[in-house]
Design a protein around this motif. Structure first.
Motif, PDB file in Angstrom:
ATOM      1  N   SER A  72     -28.283   6.136 -26.710  1.00  0.00           N
ATOM      2  CA  SER A  72     -27.946   4.110 -26.413  1.00  0.00           C
ATOM      3  C   SER A  72     -28.093   4.148 -28.126  1.00  0.00           C
ATOM      4  O   SER A  72     -29.152   4.982 -28.908  1.00  0.00           O
ATOM      5  N   HIS A 188     -26.729   2.680 -15.343  1.00  0.00           N
ATOM      6  CA  HIS A 188     -26.821   1.463 -16.093  1.00  0.00           C
ATOM      7  C   HIS A 188     -27.181   0.637 -15.257  1.00  0.00           C
ATOM      8  O   HIS A 188     -27.292  -1.970 -16.260  1.00  0.00           O
ATOM      9  N   TRP A 208     -28.671  -2.224 -22.417  1.00  0.00           N
ATOM     10  CA  TRP A 208     -28.736  -2.013 -21.279  1.00  0.00           C
ATOM     11  C   TRP A 208     -30.054  -2.008 -20.245  1.00  0.00           C
ATOM     12  O   TRP A 208     -31.241  -1.860 -19.843  1.00  0.00           O
TER      13      TRP A 208
END
Length: 302
Positions: A72, A188, A208
């Motif tokens: 991420s 997610h 997220w």
């Protein structure tokens, strides 16, 4: 000072932002703000501020994604103070798949999802129960959310509450099977092209805020439905996922995708009811259509 008025009382939490020379608004909702800030020298970063429920994103990055090493954006600061969450993060360079809907990205997103779920499943087993206790989506919550949805007569169309009651007769047994047969891993919960940034031939998944832990495949459901809208074959997307997970996780994949769609839709409907209709003016109009889709998915389980 170039600091926007809404950030002045929080700027002390992220001292680096005091040096920002340009603030560009990317999104401003009542409970969430996203800005691209330019620092001396020209480097850019993303500054996010969430209020209330939206403040959880800082905790998601700090206490879920980072410990489980989920790919991420890099987080420079993640701070929670009361009902406010502040994030200063990497400005991921590239176009979103929404802006550049190349079919190859949808296939890559399916492969990435398979790898991510497999890796997190393994890491979660070695991290003890602490992370799961905080971020686990319990099946009882999904049922309770469906009960709550049935009572929202002001947002529902005629007879939708009756259909949702029938759904409550069908869903519990299927949730029991889902949670019994398939392992808990990362979800997610907004796995759409707008949150996938193409960088050369790879993808970076962003935003997220709604992530949690569960066994459901709502992310693959979201990817398939968006792929169809862009003329990408759902079968190719499903096969790309199937070919990158173990045989054990590919069992009854069509049923898993349907259940994923149901779980994701219930989760997002509850969010819309509690927060979205106040934060996003048009969100009230989304509810009936989402309930219709939920009913369609549930009918396939009857």
């Amino acid at each position: 000072m170039n600091t926007p008025q809404a950030w002045t009382e929080y700027i002390h939490l992220v001292p680096a932002l005091k040096n920002a020379v340009v603030w560009k608004s990317l999104r401003q909702w009542s409970l969430s703000e996203v800005w691209r800030v330019t620092m001396p020298g020209g480097n850019t970063m993303i500054a996010k501020k969430g209020m209330g429920e939206n403040s959880r994103e800082a905790a998601v990055y700090e206490h879920l994604l980072r410990p489980l090493k989920v790919d991420s954006p890099i987080i420079y600061n993640a701070i929670s103070e009361g009902s406010v969450g502040i994030l200063l993060m990497e400005d991921v360079k590239g176009k979103s798949v929404e802006e550049n809907p190349d079919g190859r990205y949808f296939i890559e997103a399916a492969r990435k999802l398979a790898a991510m779920r497999t890796e997190v499943r393994s890491r979660l087993a070695n991290k003890g129960t602490g992370i799961k206790d905080v971020f686990y989506l319990k099946k009882d919550k999904l049922i309770n959310d469906l009960v709550h949805l049935k009572k929202q007569h002001q947002l529902l169309e005629i007879n939708q509450d009756v259909n949702l009651q029938r759904a409550l007769d069908v869903l519990p047994q299927h949730l029991e099977q889902l949670y019994k047969r398939f392992p808990v891993t990362i979800t997610h919960n907004d796995y759409y092209p707008k949150n996938m940034v193409g960088i050369n031939k790879t993808l970076k998944i962003i935003d997220w805020a709604n992530a949690n832990l569960s066994p459901h495949l709502g992310d693959l459901y979201c990817l398939i439905t968006s792929a169809e809208e862009y003329g990408v074959s759902p079968k190719e997307v499903i096969d790309a996922y199937r070919n990158n997970v173990t045989e054990e996780l590919a069992i009854d994949l069509d049923w898993q995708i349907t259940m994923g769609g149901i779980c994701w839709t219930i989760y997002m409907l509850r969010w819309l009811i509690d927060y979205g209709v106040d934060a996003i003016p048009e969100a009230k109009d989304w509810v009936p259509d989402m309930v219709n889709e939920l009913e369609r998915l549930l009918e396939t389980l009857s």
